[in-house]
Design an enzyme around this catalytic site. Sequence first.
Site, PDB file in Angstrom:
ATOM      1  N   CYS A   1      -4.791   2.488   3.473  1.00 59.77           N
ATOM      2  CA  CYS A   1      -3.433   2.944   3.754  1.00 59.77           C
ATOM      3  C   CYS A   1      -3.459   4.464   3.883  1.00 59.77           C
ATOM      4  CB  CYS A   1      -2.483   2.526   2.639  1.00 59.77           C
ATOM      5  SG  CYS A   1      -2.862   3.286   1.033  1.00 59.77           S
TER       6      CYS A   1
ATOM      7  N   CYS B   1      -0.531   9.829  -4.535  1.00 56.13           N
ATOM      8  CA  CYS B   1       0.143   9.198  -3.409  1.00 56.13           C
ATOM      9  C   CYS B   1       1.651   9.465  -3.449  1.00 56.13           C
ATOM     10  CB  CYS B   1      -0.116   7.695  -3.445  1.00 56.13           C
ATOM     11  SG  CYS B   1       0.739   6.768  -2.161  1.00 56.13           S
TER      12      CYS B   1
ATOM     13  N   GLU C   1      -2.211   4.128 -12.691  1.00 58.55           N
ATOM     14  CA  GLU C   1      -0.898   4.470 -12.136  1.00 58.55           C
ATOM     15  C   GLU C   1       0.219   4.187 -13.128  1.00 58.55           C
ATOM     16  OE1 GLU C   1       2.317   2.844  -8.949  1.00 58.55           O
ATOM     17  OE2 GLU C   1       0.212   2.634  -8.355  1.00 58.55           O
TER      18      GLU C   1
ATOM     19  N   CYS D   1       5.238   0.165  -2.647  1.00 60.56           N
ATOM     20  CA  CYS D   1       4.923   1.045  -1.517  1.00 60.56           C
ATOM     21  C   CYS D   1       4.902   0.235  -0.227  1.00 60.56           C
ATOM     22  CB  CYS D   1       3.613   1.794  -1.746  1.00 60.56           C
ATOM     23  SG  CYS D   1       2.122   0.949  -1.219  1.00 60.56           S
TER      24      CYS D   1
ATOM     25  N   SER E   1      -5.478  -3.495  -7.887  1.00 63.08           N
ATOM     26  CA  SER E   1      -4.313  -4.334  -8.114  1.00 63.08           C
ATOM     27  C   SER E   1      -3.784  -4.927  -6.819  1.00 63.08           C
ATOM     28  CB  SER E   1      -3.211  -3.525  -8.806  1.00 63.08           C
ATOM     29  OG  SER E   1      -2.052  -4.302  -8.990  1.00 63.08           O
TER      30      SER E   1
END
Length: 397
Positions: free
Chosen positions: A55, A144, A174, A280, A311
């Site tokens: 991504c 990010c 995260e 996201c 994940s």
Amino acid sequence: MPPIIFRKGLDMKAAVADQLAQAYHSRIVDDLRSDGYVRTHGRLTIHLAREFGFCYGVERAVDYAYQTRKKFPNSRVFLTGEIIHNPHVNNQLRAQGIRFLTDPGEDRTTLGRDDVVILPAFGVSVDDMVRLDRQGCTLVDTTCGSVLTVWKNVKRYAQDGFTSIIHGKLHHEETRATASQASLFPDGHYLVVLDKREAADVCRYIVEGGDREAFLQRFGPAASPGFDPDRHLLRIGCANQTTMLMAESLEIGEMFRAAMEARHGAPAVDDVFRSFDTICSATQERQDAVIALLDEAPLDLMVVIGGYNSSNTCNLAKICAERCPTYHIAEADCLVSATEVRHRRIGAPSTSAVAETVARDWLPANRPLVIGLTAGASTPNNVVGQVVARLEALAGS
């Protein structure tokens, strides 16, 4: 003097473009795209999901890491941990001379003003950021943008006196970084829930009350220091780790809304409950694309490529496994032979030492074969291409 922090590039992008292309490009993947995401070789037909692999946030993080090594050729360069959850990419960075503070033998206390530290795409906790600030390192922040959006919501919740209910994996970098944002405010609190089962337990306490000590023992480190369910579940806001299953995060949000309505009454719910969809877009696109693939093509099996501790990749595998035989592999070498594949057990904890298992007779023989393929957001194209080539070799053997 505060540390230098790079957040918008290091002016070395052109200098590393060829290096990145050589490391992660795949002609096979380019051909698959140009041929409508379908490729036939002998008896094998591969259908590739239309959204897969790197991504934007991951691509940016990897790009920044290579730029950092180029910009600071004479400095010690460190990562606080894995930049993304992909073993191939992380090992490539180690080969560039970038050291991982989580590797054996590394000592965070030796960091100083002459050192450069890269913050990974997941971000780092508030405590880690404070520590690095005190040590005066030059910082390259690859966090990010989707993660930063979640942080803003958590900070807003804490500022307004709401507890953050975070749908995520407690030990994921995260989620730890996101939860720490609540600590920036004097009475900021959080509670991490892994799934609908844990969410249901919390909702039951909201509606019915219960044994406070048993609740605290049940959730333990998933709750912020000083968390009191009788006080800190009166006003809540939902957030999530950006790579969770979108459908589950949305359902958990509705569960908490219903619980707060039951406790406070529907007219008052907007005063005590907040929720934002913070999955996201790349995660959602990859989940949507694999569902579309499963709907459109009759498949013999699915292969999902990505790190075992990724994940978003694990969730792609979970979606696929509900529809057809699915193998979550880390790399092409996991396809040992036409009769043996090493893969991650669907649903195994990411911290499990026995997450990988071996399946026998996994590849149907002596007939036409249709395989679906996708890859998590931290999987580079070259690994996807290697898996395609390996599947073709095995199907022809």
